[in-house]
Scaffold this motif. Structure first.
Motif, PDB file in Angstrom:
ATOM      1  N   PRO A   1      30.752  10.983  -4.106  1.00 22.82           N
ATOM      2  CA  PRO A   1      31.828  11.845  -4.615  1.00 22.82           C
ATOM      3  C   PRO A   1      32.653  11.216  -5.745  1.00 22.82           C
ATOM      4  CG  PRO A   1      31.860  11.783  -2.229  1.00 22.82           C
ATOM      5  CD  PRO A   1      30.876  10.763  -2.679  1.00 22.82           C
ATOM      6  N   LEU A   2      32.583   9.903  -5.904  1.00 19.53           N
ATOM      7  CA  LEU A   2      33.361   9.233  -6.945  1.00 19.53           C
ATOM      8  C   LEU A   2      32.670   9.263  -8.306  1.00 19.53           C
ATOM      9  CD1 LEU A   2      34.406   6.044  -4.956  1.00 19.53           C
ATOM     10  CD2 LEU A   2      35.711   8.134  -5.277  1.00 19.53           C
ATOM     11  N   LEU A   3      31.365   9.546  -8.328  1.00 16.07           N
ATOM     12  CA  LEU A   3      30.599   9.498  -9.575  1.00 16.07           C
ATOM     13  C   LEU A   3      30.727  10.800 -10.351  1.00 16.07           C
ATOM     14  CD1 LEU A   3      27.369   7.801  -8.218  1.00 16.07           C
ATOM     15  CD2 LEU A   3      29.233   6.722  -9.480  1.00 16.07           C
ATOM     16  N   ASN A   4      30.259  10.773 -11.589  1.00 15.38           N
ATOM     17  CA  ASN A   4      30.236  11.970 -12.419  1.00 15.38           C
ATOM     18  C   ASN A   4      29.148  12.921 -11.919  1.00 15.38           C
ATOM     19  OD1 ASN A   4      32.253  10.943 -14.025  1.00 15.38           O
ATOM     20  ND2 ASN A   4      30.818  10.014 -15.469  1.00 15.38           N
ATOM     21  N   ALA A   5      29.178  14.164 -12.419  1.00 13.55           N
ATOM     22  CA  ALA A   5      28.304  15.215 -11.900  1.00 13.55           C
ATOM     23  C   ALA A   5      26.826  14.871 -12.061  1.00 13.55           C
ATOM     24  CB  ALA A   5      28.608  16.531 -12.594  1.00 13.55           C
ATOM     25  N   ARG A   6      26.442  14.344 -13.217  1.00 12.11           N
ATOM     26  CA  ARG A   6      25.023  14.052 -13.447  1.00 12.11           C
ATOM     27  C   ARG A   6      24.510  12.995 -12.466  1.00 12.11           C
ATOM     28  NH1 ARG A   6      20.839  15.696 -13.578  1.00 12.11           N
ATOM     29  NH2 ARG A   6      19.135  14.739 -14.674  1.00 12.11           N
ATOM     30  N   GLN A   7      25.308  11.964 -12.250  1.00  7.27           N
ATOM     31  CA  GLN A   7      24.911  10.907 -11.329  1.00  7.27           C
ATOM     32  C   GLN A   7      24.923  11.405  -9.880  1.00  7.27           C
ATOM     33  OE1 GLN A   7      26.899  10.511 -13.912  1.00  7.27           O
ATOM     34  NE2 GLN A   7      26.063   8.843 -15.087  1.00  7.27           N
ATOM     35  N   ARG A   8      25.899  12.258  -9.550  1.00  5.72           N
ATOM     36  CA  ARG A   8      25.953  12.831  -8.199  1.00  5.72           C
ATOM     37  C   ARG A   8      24.692  13.635  -7.906  1.00  5.72           C
ATOM     38  NH1 ARG A   8      31.324  14.511  -9.135  1.00  5.72           N
ATOM     39  NH2 ARG A   8      30.574  16.617  -9.467  1.00  5.72           N
ATOM     40  N   ARG A   9      24.293  14.457  -8.849  1.00  8.66           N
ATOM     41  CA  ARG A   9      23.108  15.291  -8.644  1.00  8.66           C
ATOM     42  C   ARG A   9      21.851  14.443  -8.478  1.00  8.66           C
ATOM     43  NH1 ARG A   9      22.342  20.384  -9.589  1.00  8.66           N
ATOM     44  NH2 ARG A   9      20.469  20.042 -10.829  1.00  8.66           N
ATOM     45  N   SER A  10      21.756  13.367  -9.275  1.00 11.69           N
ATOM     46  CA  SER A  10      20.588  12.493  -9.157  1.00 11.69           C
ATOM     47  C   SER A  10      20.552  11.794  -7.806  1.00 11.69           C
ATOM     48  CB  SER A  10      20.597  11.445 -10.262  1.00 11.69           C
ATOM     49  OG  SER A  10      20.438  12.041 -11.512  1.00 11.69           O
TER      50      SER A  10
ATOM     51  N   PRO B   1      31.747  -4.706 -13.303  1.00 13.30           N
ATOM     52  CA  PRO B   1      32.268  -3.574 -12.519  1.00 13.30           C
ATOM     53  C   PRO B   1      32.493  -2.311 -13.354  1.00 13.30           C
ATOM     54  CG  PRO B   1      33.469  -5.569 -11.977  1.00 13.30           C
ATOM     55  CD  PRO B   1      32.555  -5.911 -13.117  1.00 13.30           C
ATOM     56  N   GLU B   2      32.810  -2.459 -14.644  1.00 15.64           N
ATOM     57  CA  GLU B   2      33.064  -1.296 -15.500  1.00 15.64           C
ATOM     58  C   GLU B   2      31.814  -0.452 -15.716  1.00 15.64           C
ATOM     59  OE1 GLU B   2      33.660  -4.542 -17.116  1.00 15.64           O
ATOM     60  OE2 GLU B   2      35.518  -4.616 -15.970  1.00 15.64           O
ATOM     61  N   MET B   3      30.646  -1.005 -15.450  1.00 12.30           N
ATOM     62  CA  MET B   3      29.381  -0.304 -15.692  1.00 12.30           C
ATOM     63  C   MET B   3      28.977   0.591 -14.527  1.00 12.30           C
ATOM     64  SD  MET B   3      27.110  -3.334 -17.269  1.00 12.30           S
ATOM     65  CE  MET B   3      27.512  -4.171 -18.777  1.00 12.30           C
ATOM     66  N   THR B   4      29.713   0.572 -13.446  1.00  9.43           N
ATOM     67  CA  THR B   4      29.371   1.361 -12.267  1.00  9.43           C
ATOM     68  C   THR B   4      29.279   2.841 -12.632  1.00  9.43           C
ATOM     69  OG1 THR B   4      30.513  -0.207 -10.861  1.00  9.43           O
ATOM     70  CG2 THR B   4      30.040   1.938  -9.905  1.00  9.43           C
ATOM     71  N   GLY B   5      28.187   3.478 -12.239  1.00 12.06           N
ATOM     72  CA  GLY B   5      27.987   4.899 -12.508  1.00 12.06           C
ATOM     73  C   GLY B   5      27.245   5.183 -13.791  1.00 12.06           C
ATOM     74  N   HIS B   6      27.039   4.187 -14.634  1.00  9.31           N
ATOM     75  CA  HIS B   6      26.271   4.374 -15.872  1.00  9.31           C
ATOM     76  C   HIS B   6      24.804   4.052 -15.591  1.00  9.31           C
ATOM     77  CE1 HIS B   6      29.629   4.915 -18.730  1.00  9.31           C
ATOM     78  NE2 HIS B   6      30.298   4.226 -17.810  1.00  9.31           N
ATOM     79  N   TYR B   7      23.951   4.273 -16.595  1.00  9.35           N
ATOM     80  CA  TYR B   7      22.536   3.986 -16.460  1.00  9.35           C
ATOM     81  C   TYR B   7      22.219   2.623 -17.061  1.00  9.35           C
ATOM     82  CZ  TYR B   7      21.931   8.902 -15.302  1.00  9.35           C
ATOM     83  OH  TYR B   7      21.997  10.122 -14.689  1.00  9.35           O
ATOM     84  N   LEU B   8      21.204   1.939 -16.537  1.00 13.12           N
ATOM     85  CA  LEU B   8      20.795   0.639 -17.079  1.00 13.12           C
ATOM     86  C   LEU B   8      20.378   0.753 -18.544  1.00 13.12           C
ATOM     87  CD1 LEU B   8      18.682  -1.035 -14.258  1.00 13.12           C
ATOM     88  CD2 LEU B   8      20.835  -1.834 -15.215  1.00 13.12           C
ATOM     89  N   GLY B   9      19.723   1.850 -18.889  1.00 14.35           N
ATOM     90  CA  GLY B   9      19.226   2.035 -20.253  1.00 14.35           C
ATOM     91  C   GLY B   9      20.322   2.139 -21.301  1.00 14.35           C
ATOM     92  N   GLU B  10      21.537   2.459 -20.895  1.00 14.11           N
ATOM     93  CA  GLU B  10      22.636   2.561 -21.856  1.00 14.11           C
ATOM     94  C   GLU B  10      22.987   1.210 -22.461  1.00 14.11           C
ATOM     95  OE1 GLU B  10      26.153   4.709 -20.597  1.00 14.11           O
ATOM     96  OE2 GLU B  10      24.959   5.757 -19.095  1.00 14.11           O
ATOM     97  N   TYR B  11      22.626   0.135 -21.771  1.00 12.41           N
ATOM     98  CA  TYR B  11      23.011  -1.200 -22.212  1.00 12.41           C
ATOM     99  C   TYR B  11      21.859  -1.975 -22.817  1.00 12.41           C
ATOM    100  CZ  TYR B  11      27.023   0.166 -19.544  1.00 12.41           C
ATOM    101  OH  TYR B  11      28.112   0.862 -19.075  1.00 12.41           O
ATOM    102  N   ALA B  12      20.689  -1.363 -22.938  1.00 13.59           N
ATOM    103  CA  ALA B  12      19.543  -1.961 -23.621  1.00 13.59           C
ATOM    104  C   ALA B  12      19.163  -1.011 -24.745  1.00 13.59           C
ATOM    105  CB  ALA B  12      18.380  -2.165 -22.663  1.00 13.59           C
ATOM    106  N   ILE B  13      19.757  -1.220 -25.907  1.00 11.20           N
ATOM    107  CA  ILE B  13      19.603  -0.299 -27.035  1.00 11.20           C
ATOM    108  C   ILE B  13      18.150  -0.314 -27.522  1.00 11.20           C
ATOM    109  CG2 ILE B  13      20.463   0.290 -29.333  1.00 11.20           C
ATOM    110  CD1 ILE B  13      22.519   0.519 -27.075  1.00 11.20           C
ATOM    111  N   THR B  14      17.584   0.882 -27.765  1.00  7.65           N
ATOM    112  CA  THR B  14      16.165   0.989 -28.109  1.00  7.65           C
ATOM    113  C   THR B  14      15.896   0.969 -29.605  1.00  7.65           C
ATOM    114  OG1 THR B  14      16.342   3.386 -28.048  1.00  7.65           O
ATOM    115  CG2 THR B  14      15.634   2.290 -26.038  1.00  7.65           C
ATOM    116  N   ASN B  15      16.908   1.198 -30.409  1.00  5.14           N
ATOM    117  CA  ASN B  15      16.657   1.202 -31.853  1.00  5.14           C
ATOM    118  C   ASN B  15      17.518   0.150 -32.536  1.00  5.14           C
ATOM    119  OD1 ASN B  15      19.064   2.464 -31.464  1.00  5.14           O
ATOM    120  ND2 ASN B  15      18.594   4.288 -32.631  1.00  5.14           N
ATOM    121  N   ARG B  16      17.027  -0.324 -33.657  1.00  7.16           N
ATOM    122  CA  ARG B  16      17.742  -1.337 -34.421  1.00  7.16           C
ATOM    123  C   ARG B  16      18.004  -0.816 -35.812  1.00  7.16           C
ATOM    124  NH1 ARG B  16      14.634  -7.002 -33.198  1.00  7.16           N
ATOM    125  NH2 ARG B  16      15.399  -7.259 -31.090  1.00  7.16           N
TER     126      ARG B  16
END
Length: 135
Positions: free
Chosen positions: A25-34, A99-114
């Motif tokens: 219940p503490l997460l955002n809607a997209r993460q809750r649904r997943s 701790p600030e990364m809680t609820g985000h995706y791992l891929g958000e922190y590994a940038i795919t383009n340079r």
């Protein structure tokens, strides 16, 4: 004075004691649904293996480093403090989970383009390069 981080009113220590059902219940809607569907489609074999590896890393039983291709894994409180190498399409980018990364995706922190740094144009790049002598 440094301000202490709180995720929706919970400190990182309190978050780590919460079960996934209490965290949803503490997460955002997209993460809750997943996570609601984690029994079915969300927890694929790769995500299950990553969860087991995270548990082993917490207990200091994991040999080597924690590497994964699973970019759509939601960062949960039990991952805080770990160093995870996430594949960005070419190499593994190191992600220090805070701790600030809680609820985000791992891929958000590994940038795919340079940023593209173009060099000089080669022979045949334009019509005028036909008349440039080749040494």
């Amino acid at each position: 004075m440094v301000r202490e981080f709180k995720f929706k009113g919970y400190s990182p220590e309190q978050l780590q004691t919460l079960s996934i059902e209490a965290l949803i219940p503490l997460l955002n809607a997209r993460q809750r649904r997943s996570l609601d569907k984690r029994v079915g489609t969300y927890m694929s074999d790769a995500k299950r293996k990553l969860r087991e590896d995270i548990k082993m890393a917490r207990e200091k039983k994991l040999k080597g480093e924690l590497k994964t291709h699973v970019r759509d894994m939601i960062i949960l409180p039990d991952m805080i403090g770990l160093n995870i190498k996430v594949h960005n399409g070419k190499e593994f980018a190191l992600v220090n989970v805070r701790p600030e990364m809680t609820g985000h995706y791992l891929g958000e922190y590994a940038i795919t383009n340079r940023r593209v740094q173009h060099g000089a144009p080669g022979v045949g790049a334009s019509r005028s390069s036909l008349y440039v002598p080749l040494k």
